[in-house]
Write an enzyme that holds these catalytic residues in place. Structure first.
Site, short mmCIF file in Angstrom:
data_model
loop_
_atom_site.label_atom_id
_atom_site.label_comp_id
_atom_site.label_asym_id
_atom_site.label_seq_id
_atom_site.Cartn_x
_atom_site.Cartn_y
_atom_site.Cartn_z
NE ARG A 1 -3.14 0.33 3.80
CZ ARG A 1 -2.73 0.33 4.54
NH1 ARG A 1 -1.87 2.02 4.77
NH2 ARG A 1 -2.28 -0.40 5.18
CE1 TYR B 1 -18.68 9.97 -14.33
CE2 TYR B 1 -17.11 9.83 -13.41
CZ TYR B 1 -17.94 8.95 -14.11
OH TYR B 1 -18.00 7.92 -13.81
CG ASP C 1 -11.61 14.62 -15.47
OD1 ASP C 1 -10.90 14.09 -16.23
OD2 ASP C 1 -12.56 14.36 -14.64
CE LYS D 1 -14.07 6.34 -18.38
NZ LYS D 1 -14.13 6.23 -16.94
#
Length: 377
Positions: free
Chosen positions: A44, A96, A167, A192
């Protein structure tokens, strides 16, 4: 180094002469008993494979720091973790849907407020208050493809000691580099275009600010939404073809826009710069292309369901940026978390369709859209 080269050659000289990096799956690493130290301790906190990906993410954006997260929303949430109690974030109304949900439903419980505005380009000094900490920008906006002047927003926000968070999912660093225009943070849904094959979830954040980088590193360790090693490796491989894929996708999208503009079966088509000559000039001044996402509405009287059912190639599905073309209805899919009033304010009608153009042959895509429009009549 050009970005086409950086996507492939940022990482070099792997063990045993391998031309691709190894995947380090270990969740924990052995430490030196004498010092209790080591380059890695627990996955992590840091992992060699994720670290290599983060080096590439930073290189593509021209950034000092890069961070990989388990999804695009995990990346956005981490970037917005810079907000403290009493802080405000300003966003475009057409943001979004996932970002809208987070800001609308999660941030209030943290003592933060938000303000959605119809046009970020119309912001003035009077719109800022001492509480304004972040201006969140999508340019082009999702799914309306409206354009925001990044240079102007940066100058305005910094004058009020606010951060600019962009973004950049639609443009990717291949077509637009917000950090070079003065933005403080850039987020992307790496699910994406960066991944490009609709087979993984990932998010990225980049910055040149050391203090913001420390906050993002804390978000990784404290919140734990990091990208796993296997997915980090797959994303590294996907990034290598990003410039080539996007070049073909954009080429196809331009042809589709030309075919749909003025088509009797189309009421309106939107793409970056379509709303006005001013937005077209603005986009051309801060980006290297129009990307491969467009939105449109069918002409009155055409059957939307019949059109979608007749399509052979674009799948009716959420997401975008993959090698395959995808089409969705934002009002009920990507932006369903918004209220009807919020969608109307954002310019997202119930009939709006968003098309993510893939790498298929241009003639096949054009022919498919034509026959589906005929079926819709």
């Amino acid at each position: 180094m050009h970005i086409q080269t950086a996507a492939v050659q940022t990482l070099r000289d792997f063990e045993h002469g391998a031309v691709v990096p190894p995947v380090h799956l270990a969740s924990t690493f052995e430490l030196d008993p004498a010092t209790e130290g080591g380059a890695f301790a627990y996955q992590r906190g840091a992992n060699p494979t994720r670290g290599q990906l983060e080096t590439v993410l930073a290189a593509l954006d021209g950034a000092e720091h890069g961070f990989a997260f388990a999804s695009g929303m995990a990346a956005t949430a981490a970037a917005l973790s810079v907000l403290e109690v009493g802080d405000e974030v300003i966003l475009p109304a057409s943001v979004y849907g996932g970002t809208y949900r987070f800001v609308d439903q999660v941030l209030p419980a943290r003592g933060c407020t938000s303000r959605f505005v119809d046009d970020l380009g119309a912001l003035t000094d009077a719109d800022f208050t001492p509480a304004t900490r972040v201006v969140f920008v999508e340019t082009p906006a999702n799914p309306t493809l409206r354009i925001t002047d990044l240079r102007r927003i940066v100058e305005l926000a910094h004058r009020h000691e606010a951060l600019v968070l962009v973004d950049n999912t639609f443009m990717t660093p291949v077509l637009q580099k917000p950090l070079a225009l003065g933005a403080d943070l850039v987020v992307q849904s790496a699910t994406k275009y960066l991944g490009g094959h609709s087979d993984l979830l990932a998010g990225a954040v980049t910055t040149n600010d050391d203090a913001l980088a420390a906050a993002l590193r804390l978000a990784q360790v404290a919140q734990g939404g990091v990208l796993a090693p296997a997915d980090s490796f797959r994303l590294l491989q996907g990034i290598k073809t990003l410039p080539l894929r996007l070049e073909r996708q954009q080429h196809n999208a331009i042809a589709i826009v030309e075919a749909l503009r003025g088509h009797e079966g189309i009421a309106q088509v939107w793409y970056p710069g379509s709303h006005s000559e001013q937005e077209a000039r603005l986009h051309a001044s801060q980006a290297e292309g129009t990307g491969a996402v467009l939105s449109f509405e069918l002409a009155p009287g055409l059957d939307r369901v019949a059109f979608l059912e007749a399509l052979r190639y674009p799948a009716f599905a959420v997401s975008l940026g993959g090698v395959e073309s995808l089409i969705c209805r934002p009002a009920t899919m990507t932006h369903e978390s918004m209220t009807p009033q919020a969608r109307e304010r954002a310019g997202i009608s119930d009939e709006l369709l968003r098309l993510s153009v893939g790498i298929e042959h241009q003639e096949d895509l054009l022919g498919d859209l034509e026959q589906a429009l005929a079926a819709a009549r």
